[in-house]
Design an enzyme around this catalytic site. Structure first.
Site, PDB file in Angstrom:
ATOM      1  N   SER A   1     -23.731 -14.464  21.252  1.00  0.00           N
ATOM      2  CA  SER A   1     -22.505 -15.212  21.561  1.00  0.00           C
ATOM      3  C   SER A   1     -22.539 -15.737  22.990  1.00  0.00           C
ATOM      4  CB  SER A   1     -21.291 -14.296  21.381  1.00  0.00           C
ATOM      5  OG  SER A   1     -20.113 -15.009  21.661  1.00  0.00           O
TER       6      SER A   1
ATOM      7  N   ASP B   1     -22.496 -12.466  17.856  1.00  0.00           N
ATOM      8  CA  ASP B   1     -21.909 -11.321  18.570  1.00  0.00           C
ATOM      9  C   ASP B   1     -22.459 -11.277  19.990  1.00  0.00           C
ATOM     10  OD1 ASP B   1     -20.456  -8.526  17.223  1.00  0.00           O
ATOM     11  OD2 ASP B   1     -21.141  -8.445  19.306  1.00  0.00           O
TER      12      ASP B   1
ATOM     13  N   TYR C   1      -0.123   4.455  10.593  1.00  0.00           N
ATOM     14  CA  TYR C   1      -0.426   3.474  11.647  1.00  0.00           C
ATOM     15  C   TYR C   1       0.860   3.344  12.457  1.00  0.00           C
ATOM     16  CZ  TYR C   1      -4.565   1.740   9.058  1.00  0.00           C
ATOM     17  OH  TYR C   1      -5.772   1.613   8.425  1.00  0.00           O
TER      18      TYR C   1
ATOM     19  N   ARG D   1       0.829  -1.212   0.000  1.00  0.00           N
ATOM     20  CA  ARG D   1       0.000   0.000   0.000  1.00  0.00           C
ATOM     21  C   ARG D   1       0.861   1.258   0.000  1.00  0.00           C
ATOM     22  NH1 ARG D   1      -3.583  -1.184   5.177  1.00  0.00           N
ATOM     23  NH2 ARG D   1      -1.645  -2.204   5.746  1.00  0.00           N
TER      24      ARG D   1
ATOM     25  N   HIS E   1       0.977   1.937  16.068  1.00  0.00           N
ATOM     26  CA  HIS E   1       0.940   0.776  16.988  1.00  0.00           C
ATOM     27  C   HIS E   1       2.103   0.834  17.976  1.00  0.00           C
ATOM     28  CE1 HIS E   1      -2.347  -0.984  14.780  1.00  0.00           C
ATOM     29  NE2 HIS E   1      -1.671  -0.884  13.647  1.00  0.00           N
TER      30      HIS E   1
ATOM     31  N   VAL F   1      -3.664 -14.905   8.243  1.00  0.00           N
ATOM     32  CA  VAL F   1      -2.761 -13.847   7.768  1.00  0.00           C
ATOM     33  C   VAL F   1      -3.091 -12.516   8.459  1.00  0.00           C
ATOM     34  CG1 VAL F   1      -2.110 -12.487   5.734  1.00  0.00           C
ATOM     35  CG2 VAL F   1      -2.284 -14.974   5.575  1.00  0.00           C
TER      36      VAL F   1
ATOM     37  N   LYS G   1       2.533   2.152   7.260  1.00  0.00           N
ATOM     38  CA  LYS G   1       2.927   1.280   8.373  1.00  0.00           C
ATOM     39  C   LYS G   1       3.783   2.027   9.389  1.00  0.00           C
ATOM     40  CE  LYS G   1       1.748  -2.364   8.605  1.00  0.00           C
ATOM     41  NZ  LYS G   1       0.410  -2.872   9.055  1.00  0.00           N
TER      42      LYS G   1
ATOM     43  N   SER H   1     -10.751  -2.876   7.726  1.00  0.00           N
ATOM     44  CA  SER H   1     -11.493  -3.986   8.323  1.00  0.00           C
ATOM     45  C   SER H   1     -12.436  -4.600   7.288  1.00  0.00           C
ATOM     46  CB  SER H   1     -12.302  -3.499   9.525  1.00  0.00           C
ATOM     47  OG  SER H   1     -11.434  -3.171  10.579  1.00  0.00           O
TER      48      SER H   1
ATOM     49  N   GLU I   1      -4.672   4.545  13.896  1.00  0.00           N
ATOM     50  CA  GLU I   1      -5.546   3.570  14.568  1.00  0.00           C
ATOM     51  C   GLU I   1      -6.218   4.116  15.820  1.00  0.00           C
ATOM     52  OE1 GLU I   1      -2.276   3.329  14.292  1.00  0.00           O
ATOM     53  OE2 GLU I   1      -1.335   2.798  16.197  1.00  0.00           O
TER      54      GLU I   1
ATOM     55  N   LEU J   1     -11.161  -9.735  18.547  1.00  0.00           N
ATOM     56  CA  LEU J   1      -9.905  -9.795  19.292  1.00  0.00           C
ATOM     57  C   LEU J   1     -10.253 -10.194  20.722  1.00  0.00           C
ATOM     58  CD1 LEU J   1      -6.944  -9.157  18.678  1.00  0.00           C
ATOM     59  CD2 LEU J   1      -7.334  -6.852  19.553  1.00  0.00           C
TER      60      LEU J   1
ATOM     61  N   ASP K   1      -5.447 -13.597  15.958  1.00  0.00           N
ATOM     62  CA  ASP K   1      -5.400 -13.467  17.408  1.00  0.00           C
ATOM     63  C   ASP K   1      -4.702 -14.697  17.984  1.00  0.00           C
ATOM     64  OD1 ASP K   1      -5.943 -12.498  19.880  1.00  0.00           O
ATOM     65  OD2 ASP K   1      -8.054 -13.065  19.886  1.00  0.00           O
TER      66      ASP K   1
ATOM     67  N   VAL L   1      -9.323 -13.821  10.993  1.00  0.00           N
ATOM     68  CA  VAL L   1      -8.994 -12.490  10.443  1.00  0.00           C
ATOM     69  C   VAL L   1      -8.375 -11.626  11.544  1.00  0.00           C
ATOM     70  CG1 VAL L   1      -9.888 -10.444   9.271  1.00  0.00           C
ATOM     71  CG2 VAL L   1     -10.895 -12.663   8.799  1.00  0.00           C
ATOM     72  N   ALA L   2      -8.838 -11.829  12.772  1.00  0.00           N
ATOM     73  CA  ALA L   2      -8.289 -11.036  13.879  1.00  0.00           C
ATOM     74  C   ALA L   2      -6.832 -11.406  14.132  1.00  0.00           C
ATOM     75  CB  ALA L   2      -9.108 -11.238  15.131  1.00  0.00           C
TER      76      ALA L   2
HETATM   77  N1  LIG Z   1      -6.020  -9.603   9.456  1.00  0.00           N
HETATM   78  C1  LIG Z   1      -6.187  -8.380   9.028  1.00  0.00           C
HETATM   79  O1  LIG Z   1      -5.673  -8.013   7.981  1.00  0.00           O
HETATM   80  C2  LIG Z   1      -7.066  -7.429   9.797  1.00  0.00           C
HETATM   81  C3  LIG Z   1      -7.439  -6.195   9.224  1.00  0.00           C
HETATM   82  C4  LIG Z   1      -8.322  -5.369   9.929  1.00  0.00           C
HETATM   83  C5  LIG Z   1      -8.751  -5.726  11.216  1.00  0.00           C
HETATM   84  N2  LIG Z   1      -8.318  -6.903  11.750  1.00  0.00           N
HETATM   85  C6  LIG Z   1      -8.736  -7.324  13.112  1.00  0.00           C
HETATM   86  O2  LIG Z   1     -10.058  -7.859  13.053  1.00  0.00           O
HETATM   87  C7  LIG Z   1     -10.685  -7.739  14.341  1.00  0.00           C
HETATM   88  C8  LIG Z   1     -12.069  -7.168  14.218  1.00  0.00           C
HETATM   89  O3  LIG Z   1     -12.005  -5.856  13.704  1.00  0.00           O
HETATM   90  P1  LIG Z   1     -13.330  -4.970  13.537  1.00  0.00           P
HETATM   91  O4  LIG Z   1     -12.909  -3.715  12.864  1.00  0.00           O
HETATM   92  O5  LIG Z   1     -14.433  -5.760  12.916  1.00  0.00           O
HETATM   93  O6  LIG Z   1     -13.679  -4.689  15.071  1.00  0.00           O
HETATM   94  P2  LIG Z   1     -15.053  -4.170  15.646  1.00  0.00           P
HETATM   95  O7  LIG Z   1     -14.728  -3.625  16.976  1.00  0.00           O
HETATM   96  O8  LIG Z   1     -15.761  -3.337  14.631  1.00  0.00           O
HETATM   97  O9  LIG Z   1     -15.937  -5.505  15.841  1.00  0.00           O
HETATM   98  C9  LIG Z   1     -15.684  -6.495  16.782  1.00  0.00           C
HETATM   99  C10 LIG Z   1     -17.033  -7.134  17.141  1.00  0.00           C
HETATM  100  O10 LIG Z   1     -16.768  -8.278  17.942  1.00  0.00           O
HETATM  101  C11 LIG Z   1     -17.784  -8.339  18.929  1.00  0.00           C
HETATM  102  N3  LIG Z   1     -17.351  -9.206  20.039  1.00  0.00           N
HETATM  103  C12 LIG Z   1     -16.524  -8.921  21.059  1.00  0.00           C
HETATM  104  N4  LIG Z   1     -16.409  -9.986  21.880  1.00  0.00           N
HETATM  105  C13 LIG Z   1     -17.169 -10.971  21.348  1.00  0.00           C
HETATM  106  C14 LIG Z   1     -17.455 -12.310  21.713  1.00  0.00           C
HETATM  107  N5  LIG Z   1     -16.969 -12.861  22.818  1.00  0.00           N
HETATM  108  N6  LIG Z   1     -18.274 -13.044  20.912  1.00  0.00           N
HETATM  109  C15 LIG Z   1     -18.810 -12.493  19.797  1.00  0.00           C
HETATM  110  N7  LIG Z   1     -18.577 -11.234  19.405  1.00  0.00           N
HETATM  111  C16 LIG Z   1     -17.779 -10.474  20.171  1.00  0.00           C
HETATM  112  C17 LIG Z   1     -18.006  -6.887  19.322  1.00  0.00           C
HETATM  113  O11 LIG Z   1     -19.264  -6.706  19.966  1.00  0.00           O
HETATM  114  C18 LIG Z   1     -17.939  -6.203  17.951  1.00  0.00           C
HETATM  115  O12 LIG Z   1     -19.222  -6.127  17.337  1.00  0.00           O
HETATM  116  C19 LIG Z   1      -9.728  -6.861  15.168  1.00  0.00           C
HETATM  117  O13 LIG Z   1      -8.980  -7.704  15.981  1.00  0.00           O
HETATM  118  C20 LIG Z   1      -8.833  -6.221  14.125  1.00  0.00           C
HETATM  119  O14 LIG Z   1      -7.555  -5.896  14.634  1.00  0.00           O
HETATM  120  C21 LIG Z   1      -7.505  -7.757  11.074  1.00  0.00           C
END
Ligand SMILES: NC(=O)c1ccc[n+]([C@@H]2O[C@H](COP(=O)([O-])OP(=O)(O)OC[C@H]3O[C@@H](n4cnc5c(N)ncnc54)[C@H](O)[C@@H]3O)[C@@H](O)[C@H]2O)c1
Length: 372
Positions: A219, A197, A93, A15, A95, A297, A74, A133, A117, A239, A269, A266-267
């Site tokens: 959830s 959720d 970004y 990017r 971090h 990834v 970055k 996202s 961020e 996350l 984590d 995707v997270a």
């Molecule tokens: N891999 C990548 O390239 C990439 C890119 C962007 C974001 N991300 C990651 O993706 C994740 C999500 O990002 P986002 O922008 O959608 O966040 P967001 O905050 O918009 O959404 C997260 C959702 O998860 C829900 N949640 C929390 N705990 C929960 C549980 N125990 N059970 C079910 N749902 C639950 C929340 O209520 C919320 O609606 C983040 O960790 C972010 O860092 C990864």
């Protein structure tokens, strides 16, 4: 102001912070824009396009040395540390909580760091995270489709409705920007989607965007266990809190998934929501654990640099213009949401999260800027 757009040097990162049309905007506001040579190539933007938009094409040294503000994607990496200096505005970004070394360098050099961020908009949302996202959620679902192919080492599954076959079941945990992005594509392909959720309002919001083949599920452990055991594709979009030692989806539960099931985290984590997840790179994106194919990834948007650059730039440019037009102090004084993104100012740490995580002194952005 002199604004420099750098070529990103992080692995797999294609990017660029500013598109040629953003350069045109910045120039129209009377600013000088320097583009590091070939900064936009992986996003499909040539040096000639930037020059036609009004930028000067320069090498990295000149870009850093002449800049009032560097406009990046970055965080600052070791090769870039020598260019950090007092007063330089770094808009990217950052971090900072993830890298003690970067924080040390930026504080010692006295740069002004504003982190994409951490900036929030009037609705309290993160405008510079949202577009990435959405791309990550959609890209995560597409990655599942790609790596489920037998030709790519998968089990030969197609996550789409096919006449005469039951529609695949896709479980998506988290109905935020990532989860909704994934659900839009999964539902659009005719899968039976379960979107899970903890937050009622997130599910209500998601309902307005998604069609009839999506169910919205609260959830809790019982629902997660039931869905995970019957799902063909599990996509994690939350996350998990770092302090928790348990998992939403345990290794034991992964073991009970269907033979040909797949997990996309995707997270990204690691050891978090899904116990078996560990981060992977685009160059080697999948692994199998407990018989289940995993794709985890960490920078999915990096695979879509053209669209990710334009989407990111759409959200960062209004802030870059505000900083360049008004100067840092006025821009941050007038916009509390942008001020929230200030993490370094004149050698002081102004991000509480990093202060707590790295056990360092910090002050509020308001105090650092002399507003209180
Ligand atoms: N891999 C990548 O390239 C990439 C890119 C962007 C974001 N991300 C990651 O993706 C994740 C999500 O990002 P986002 O922008 O959608 O966040 P967001 O905050 O918009 O959404 C997260 C959702 O998860 C829900 N949640 C929390 N705990 C929960 C549980 N125990 N059970 C079910 N749902 C639950 C929340 O209520 C919320 O609606 C983040 O960790 C972010 O860092 C990864």
């Amino acid at each position: 102001m002199i604004i420099s757009v750098l070529k990103e040097i992080k692995k797999d990162e294609g990017r660029v912070a500013a598109s040629p049309s953003a350069v045109r905007e910045l120039c129209a506001h009377g600013h000088t824009v320097l583009i590091e040579r070939n900064a936009g190539l992986l996003s499909g933007f040539s040096n000639e396009q930037y020059a036609a938009a009004g930028a000067e094409i320069v090498d990295v040294k000149e870009a850093y040395e002449r800049a009032d503000m560097v406009y990046k994607v970055k965080e600052i990496l070791p090769k870039e540390y020598p260019y950090m200096r007092r007063g330089l505005i770094v808009f990217t970004y950052i971090h900072s909580n993830g890298s003690r070394e970067q924080t040390d360098v930026c504080l010692e050099a006295g740069v002004t760091g504003i982190a994409y961020e951490d900036v929030i908009d009037r609705a309290g949302k993160f405008p510079m995270l949202r577009p990435m996202s959405e791309i990550a959620g959609k890209g995560g679902f597409l990655a599942a489709c790609e790596y489920a192919k037998s030709t790519n080492g998968g089990r030969g599954r197609l996550y789409a409705k096919i006449d005469g076959l039951s529609a695949p079941r896709v479980t998506i945990i988290g109905a935020g920007c990532v989860g909704i992005g994934a659900a839009e594509l999964a539902a659009g392909c005719g899968n039976m989607v379960s979107l899970v959720d903890v937050d009622y309002y997130s599910l209500e919001h998601a309902k307005m965007k998604l069609g009839p083949n999506v169910e919205f599920v609260q959830s809790n452990q019982e629902n997660i266990e039931r869905l995970v055991k019957q799902t063909d594709l599990l996509i994690n979009c939350i996350l998990w809190p770092k302090w928790r030692t348990d998992h939403l989806v345990s290794r034991e539960l992964v073991r009970q998934m269907k033979d040909d099931a797949m997990i996309v985290d995707v997270a990204c984590d690691e050891g978090g929501a899904i116990e078996t997840c560990r981060c992977t790179y685009h160059s080697d994106p999948t692994y199998t654990e407990e018989g289940v194919l995993h794709y985890c990834v960490g920078n999915i948007p990096g695979a879509y640099p053209r669209d990710a650059s334009v989407a990111l730039c759409n959200s960062t440019l209004p802030y870059a213009l505000a900083i360049a037009d008004k100067g840092v102090v006025r821009a941050l004084s007038e916009d509390a949401g942008l001020r929230r993104g200030l993490c370094f100012y004149q050698g002081q740490l102004t991000l509480e999260e990093t202060g707590r995580k790295q056990d360092r002194p910090y002050i509020s952005p308001e105090r650092a800027l002399g507003l209180e």
